[in-house]
Scaffold this active site. Structure first.
Site, PDB file in Angstrom:
ATOM      1  N   VAL A 100       1.199   4.889   5.293  1.00 13.17           N
ATOM      2  CA  VAL A 100       0.590   3.817   6.099  1.00 13.17           C
ATOM      3  C   VAL A 100       1.617   2.721   6.372  1.00 13.17           C
ATOM      4  CG1 VAL A 100      -1.232   2.085   6.205  1.00 13.17           C
ATOM      5  CG2 VAL A 100      -1.713   4.330   5.226  1.00 13.17           C
ATOM      6  N   GLY A 101       2.428   2.415   5.364  1.00 15.31           N
ATOM      7  CA  GLY A 101       3.454   1.396   5.548  1.00 15.31           C
ATOM      8  C   GLY A 101       4.437   1.743   6.643  1.00 15.31           C
TER       9      GLY A 101
ATOM     10  N   GLU B 133       5.712  -3.458   0.682  1.00  7.92           N
ATOM     11  CA  GLU B 133       5.742  -3.113  -0.733  1.00  7.92           C
ATOM     12  C   GLU B 133       4.921  -1.837  -0.883  1.00  7.92           C
ATOM     13  OE1 GLU B 133       3.871  -4.922  -4.728  1.00  7.92           O
ATOM     14  OE2 GLU B 133       5.150  -6.341  -3.623  1.00  7.92           O
TER      15      GLU B 133
ATOM     16  N   CYS C   5       0.979   0.442  -8.602  1.00  8.25           N
ATOM     17  CA  CYS C   5       2.216   0.879  -7.952  1.00  8.25           C
ATOM     18  C   CYS C   5       3.376   0.933  -8.934  1.00  8.25           C
ATOM     19  CB  CYS C   5       2.555  -0.036  -6.773  1.00  8.25           C
ATOM     20  SG  CYS C   5       2.934  -1.741  -7.233  1.00  8.25           S
TER      21      CYS C   5
ATOM     22  N   GLY D 121       0.824  -1.203   0.000  1.00  8.88           N
ATOM     23  CA  GLY D 121       0.000   0.000   0.000  1.00  8.88           C
ATOM     24  C   GLY D 121       0.853   1.246   0.000  1.00  8.88           C
ATOM     25  N   SER D 122       0.312   2.313   0.537  1.00  6.61           N
ATOM     26  CA  SER D 122       0.988   3.609   0.494  1.00  6.61           C
ATOM     27  C   SER D 122       2.145   3.671   1.488  1.00  6.61           C
ATOM     28  CB  SER D 122      -0.003   4.733   0.802  1.00  6.61           C
ATOM     29  OG  SER D 122      -0.369   4.721   2.169  1.00  6.61           O
ATOM     30  N   THR D 123       3.105   4.525   1.184  1.00  4.98           N
ATOM     31  CA  THR D 123       4.273   4.670   2.050  1.00  4.98           C
ATOM     32  C   THR D 123       3.918   5.215   3.435  1.00  4.98           C
ATOM     33  OG1 THR D 123       5.782   4.868   0.180  1.00  4.98           O
ATOM     34  CG2 THR D 123       6.513   5.802   2.269  1.00  4.98           C
TER      35      THR D 123
END
Length: 482
Positions: free
Chosen positions: A235-236, A253, A287, A231-233
């Site tokens: 949130v990651g 990822e 992505c 997902g998004s950076t």
């Protein structure tokens, strides 16, 4: 499609413990097409406990049985290809070709994982004592938590768990609230029908905006030993931090600002369709999508004309129609981001070669920008929309410098008639993967995939995932008579 989809816990479909539901809103129609159980922290813990209990069964069955389940699940997914097209169109706005790609790649990933079920996961090590044998053995890590996004949902759900299952782990899938069916339930149903034991695969969906506490409870649970997030950076980062505090290994990822470098010797007539594909497939909501095309200045005008013309001719509309090439954006937040980035780019001097701010609800036309300033948000932000910017450069050194001018490092591409020069340039790109003479969107299930820097860490796919989803344990076997 109407009805209700419950949580999958311990082999049974059950309502939320709170009995709450949420509407699965379609970006295609603008209305709800299904009600889905809104899982709670209590449900999440129940799913983890079910997965933990199932380890004793699944972790000890023959690799032959695990292989058979994965192979049969692949067949089941493929047998429902037409049905899945409609689900994708309604739930994510994906066109038929995108749905077909998800089914094909998910089935291929399951088959690749099936082949790894018998992978060598140990080695003999020497000892100073001739009557001692040292054995390093890899055993299942435990419960794997997979947090799956909505954009390539079936592919990414399968990538997150297939090899984990092949080597004896059990899983809990938390699918995106935007796509609970395609990001979790479709795969789980195929595996269940294929004969996977109760509790080995669990799915806990949550209502929009309500996933944070549910995910945190699972990451913190002692039985969860691996966390996969795609997902998004932003949130990651938060999930990786939580996993680290709890000493859990994680694979992240994350996002990208992916460059495609087009050298002066490239055949633009040949490569323009591929550039359009990698920029606008799934409305740019991939992505691996190309955000930036970096082209030699001698070819910039020609490329701008060709790509703008191609983009302008693309059919935007209802993904259920056979001729549609670009479906809707996933939600209003995505539409707002699309218009914000374009308006900001134009404000800072960019030229709109095609497309514009006249978005029809969630249906956004492909946009090609030129003259983008480094001050513009679209210069450094991931677009995740059908927006691509073209940047002219004088030579390969300038191309590399511009391509690497990003916090991200997911994937890139180099297009050139000179294969040696293209390969040398590709080596200099600071990304996790590079396509040479191919579009940036594309991978293979047996090849490890992942990014660098703000695009994440860890790899999914191939034997690398066997190591990811197992723990190494050492046995000192004394008293052997050699």
């Amino acid at each position: 499609m109407n009805g209700f989809k419950g949580l999958l816990i311990n082999g049974r479909e059950v309502p939320s413990s709170s009995e709450q539901r949420f509407e699965n809103m379609s970006p295609t129609t603008g209305s709800s097409f299904l009600q889905v159980a809104a899982g709670t922290v209590k449900d999440a813990i129940s799913a983890v406990e079910a997965a933990s209990a199932a380890l004793a069964v699944w972790g000890n069955v023959s690799f032959v049985e695990r292989r058979q389940v994965l192979l049969k699940a692949a067949e089941i997914l493929e047998s429902r290809r037409k049905e899945h097209r409609m689900t994708f169109a309604l739930e994510t706005g994906g066109v038929a070709s995108w749905a077909d790609m998800n089914v094909t790649e998910a089935a291929s990933t399951l088959r690749e994982a099936a082949g790894l079920a018998s992978a060598a996961i140990g080695e003999m090590l020497p000892s100073h004592d001739p009557r001692t044998i040292n054995v390093a053995r890899r055993t299942p890590a435990g419960v794997v938590l997979a947090i799956v996004p909505w954009n390539a949902p079936l592919v990414l759900a399968t990538r997150s768990v297939a090899i984990a299952l092949a080597v004896g782990n059990t899983v809990v899938i938390r699918p995106s609230e935007e796509a609970p069916l395609t990001a979790g339930y479709l795969l789980a149903e195929a595996l269940t029908e294929a004969g996977i034991p109760d509790g080995v695969v669990n799915v806990v969906s949550s209502a929009p905006g309500q996933g944070r506490n549910l995910i945190a409870a699972m990451v913190e649970h002692p039985a969860v030993r691996r966390v996969v997030f795609i997902g998004s950076t932003p949130v990651g980062r938060s999930i990786a931090e939580l996993a680290g505090r709890n000493l859990k290994s994680a694979v992240m990822e994350l996002g990208g600002k992916n460059p495609t470098v087009v050298r002066a010797d490239a055949d633009l007539k040949l490569w323009t369709p591929a550039l359009a594909f990698s920029s606008f497939v799934n409305a740019g909501q991939v992505c691996m999508a190309t955000d930036r095309i970096i082209v030699h200045e001698s070819r910039a005008a020609e490329l701008q004309e060709r790509l703008a013309s191609h983009a302008k001719a693309m059919v935007v509309g209802d993904p259920r129609e056979a001729d549609t090439e670009v479906g809707p954006l996933i939600n209003q937040k995505a539409a707002d981001s699309y218009t914000r980035q374009i308006a900001d780019a134009v404000h800072h001097g960019a030229r709109l070669l095609t497309g514009g701010l006249d978005i029809d609800g969630l249906y956004a036309r492909p946009v090609v920008l030129a003259g983008v300033s480094p001050k513009a948000a679209v210069y450094y932000e991931e677009s995740f929309a059908p927006i691509v910017s073209i940047y002219p450069v004088a030579n390969d050194d300038e191309a590399v410098a511009l391509a690497n001018d990003s916090e991200f490092g997911l994937i890139g591409s180099v297009i050139s008639a000179d294969l040696h020069a293209a390969q040398e340039l590709a080596k200099r790109l600071k990304v996790g993967a590079v396509h040479v003479n191919g579009p940036s969107v594309g991978d293979e299930p047996h090849v490890p995939f992942g990014g660098l820097a703000a695009s994440g860490f860890g790899r999914l796919g191939g034997f690398e995932s066997v190591r990811t989803f197992t723990e190494e344990r050492t046995f000192y076997l004394h008293g052997y008579d050699n």
